[in-house]
Design an enzyme around this catalytic site. Structure first.
Site, PDB file in Angstrom:
ATOM      1  N   LYS A 193      21.619  17.864  28.786  1.00 37.93           N
ATOM      2  CA  LYS A 193      21.905  17.589  27.377  1.00 37.93           C
ATOM      3  C   LYS A 193      21.624  18.785  26.484  1.00 37.93           C
ATOM      4  O   LYS A 193      22.391  19.084  25.565  1.00 37.93           O
ATOM      5  CB  LYS A 193      21.089  16.388  26.905  1.00 37.93           C
ATOM      6  CG  LYS A 193      21.421  15.956  25.479  1.00 37.93           C
ATOM      7  CD  LYS A 193      20.774  14.641  25.123  1.00 37.93           C
ATOM      8  CE  LYS A 193      21.196  14.197  23.722  1.00 37.93           C
ATOM      9  NZ  LYS A 193      20.619  12.885  23.361  1.00 37.93           N
ATOM     10  N   ARG A 270      12.868   5.712  30.104  1.00 31.81           N
ATOM     11  CA  ARG A 270      12.402   6.845  29.291  1.00 31.81           C
ATOM     12  C   ARG A 270      11.754   6.335  28.008  1.00 31.81           C
ATOM     13  O   ARG A 270      10.725   6.858  27.560  1.00 31.81           O
ATOM     14  CB  ARG A 270      13.583   7.760  28.948  1.00 31.81           C
ATOM     15  CG  ARG A 270      13.944   8.757  30.010  1.00 31.81           C
ATOM     16  CD  ARG A 270      15.257   9.458  29.710  1.00 31.81           C
ATOM     17  NE  ARG A 270      15.354  10.039  28.389  1.00 31.81           N
ATOM     18  CZ  ARG A 270      14.923  11.254  28.051  1.00 31.81           C
ATOM     19  NH1 ARG A 270      14.318  12.008  28.958  1.00 31.81           N
ATOM     20  NH2 ARG A 270      15.102  11.711  26.829  1.00 31.81           N
ATOM     21  N   HIS A 293      13.503  16.553  23.994  1.00 29.61           N
ATOM     22  CA  HIS A 293      14.094  16.387  22.666  1.00 29.61           C
ATOM     23  C   HIS A 293      14.060  17.723  21.930  1.00 29.61           C
ATOM     24  O   HIS A 293      13.053  18.438  21.974  1.00 29.61           O
ATOM     25  CB  HIS A 293      13.326  15.351  21.853  1.00 29.61           C
ATOM     26  CG  HIS A 293      13.528  13.948  22.338  1.00 29.61           C
ATOM     27  ND1 HIS A 293      12.682  12.914  22.015  1.00 29.61           N
ATOM     28  CD2 HIS A 293      14.492  13.398  23.117  1.00 29.61           C
ATOM     29  CE1 HIS A 293      13.106  11.788  22.571  1.00 29.61           C
ATOM     30  NE2 HIS A 293      14.207  12.066  23.255  1.00 29.61           N
ATOM     31  N   TYR A 302      10.162   6.137  18.664  1.00 30.76           N
ATOM     32  CA  TYR A 302       9.429   5.257  19.564  1.00 30.76           C
ATOM     33  C   TYR A 302       8.242   4.582  18.887  1.00 30.76           C
ATOM     34  O   TYR A 302       7.645   3.670  19.442  1.00 30.76           O
ATOM     35  CB  TYR A 302       8.978   6.031  20.807  1.00 30.76           C
ATOM     36  CG  TYR A 302      10.151   6.555  21.585  1.00 30.76           C
ATOM     37  CD1 TYR A 302      11.010   5.678  22.230  1.00 30.76           C
ATOM     38  CD2 TYR A 302      10.442   7.910  21.645  1.00 30.76           C
ATOM     39  CE1 TYR A 302      12.112   6.144  22.927  1.00 30.76           C
ATOM     40  CE2 TYR A 302      11.540   8.379  22.342  1.00 30.76           C
ATOM     41  CZ  TYR A 302      12.372   7.492  22.974  1.00 30.76           C
ATOM     42  OH  TYR A 302      13.466   7.954  23.656  1.00 30.76           O
TER      43      TYR A 302
END
Length: 326
Positions: A193, A270, A293, A302
């Protein structure tokens, strides 16, 4: 499909996620579009996902005269066909479509007004509360894996890598033996990613699970990837294999309830790891590094998945107000 057509007036795109009949000309256009994205500095994951959408739209437009005949009606009909997706997915697909049509306009392949015909979708960033598993449920799922057969050994190692190290499914599928630093008990992951390479500690249970699969379960193959399909043709997983059914299979075997309101794919593991780390006091910057990230803003979501963390943020309505200095 007929029911969806009756409800939405279109056959939803989820029935045709792969484009196998793309013409040579359209395939060349998609390849040029991806090169255009790379030149603009877009990430590898964006180039891949936008290219997939461009191929879908090119195939769709091909049934209506091709890109040269594309107009607001074509864009509208394609947009209607996205009705079966989650709102966030629709937002991402329409963003990719807008980018593709801008490229097509610059190249003289489509009219300049087509990109403007793509409807705007209100941003829903971080609107959804991440799905999180109860630790006991995760333990029961792992216990339900039959590690006495090759597929079970593979699946157990895959689930552990996601559960304990927070890897994305695509990164697990692309893992190679060269990524393991066995003497140093480390694992190097080139994240699909972000394009970044990170180093993670190779925990004992994870390492032994991978060793058990490599020695006693993996089919004989010269492929560098660690994890392989066990049905012919034997080889690495494709990027389109999301491993969703793998987790669902063992959750059902463990009698762990799977409700419609819970997204129970590998990615939810995750979410679970991130939430538990945050509850344990791990700094958000470290969690962002572990999960890969690019911004701690993505990690902060989260906070919403833990009642314990939310309770710490709650305001006491009976607490006397404080004067705010002017």
């Amino acid at each position: 499909m007929l029911g969806d057509f009756e409800t939405h007036g279109a056959v939803l795109r989820r029935y045709s996620r792969t484009v196998s009949k793309l013409s040579a000309d359209d395939a060349a256009v998609v390849a040029r579009f991806q090169a255009w994205l790379r030149a603009a500095g877009r990430s590898a994951s964006t180039v891949r996902s936008y290219g997939t959408l461009a191929a879908e739209f090119a195939g769709f437009a091909g049934t209506r005269g091709g890109l040269a005949c594309c107009d607001a009606g074509t864009v509208g009909a394609f947009t209607v066909s996205l009705a079966g997706y989650q709102a966030k997915t629709v937002e991402q697909k329409l963003g990719a479509l807008r980018s593709f049509l801008r490229f097509a306009s610059e190249e003289g392949l489509a009219g300049t007004a087509t990109a403007e015909a793509v409807p705007a979708v209100p941003s829903r960033k971080q609107a959804r509360v991440p799905s999180v598993w109860d630790p006991g449920d995760v333990a029961r799922i792992l216990d339900a894996v039959d590690r006495g057969n090759p597929c079970g050994k593979r699946d157990y190692a895959i689930i552990l890598l996601v559960t304990r190290l927070g890897l994305r499914s695509i990164d697990v599928k692309r893992l190679e033996f060269a990524d393991f630093d066995w003497p140093g008990n480390r694992l190097s992951v080139a994240q699909a990613k972000t394009g970044n390479r990170i180093w993670l500690p190779l925990l004992k249970d994870v390492g032994w699970a991978v060793i058990d699969y490599a020695r006693n379960g993996r089919p004989a193959s010269g492929c560098p990837q660690v994890f392989l399909r066990h049905t012919a043709p034997v080889g690495p997983f494709s990027d389109q294999d999301h491993l969703h059914q793998t987790l669902v299979k063992y959750a059902r075997a463990a009698h762990v309830p799977l409700g419609e309101e819970r997204r129970h794919g590998m990615h939810s593991l995750r979410h679970t790891l991130a939430t538990r780390l945050m509850e344990g006091g791990t700094p958000v910057e470290q969690i962002a590094d572990i999960l890969g990230h690019q911004s701690v803003t993505s990690t902060g979501v989260y906070l919403k998945s833990s009642l314990g963390l939310l309770s710490r943020c709650a305001l006491d309505p009976d607490e006397p107000g404080r004067q705010v200095p002017r």
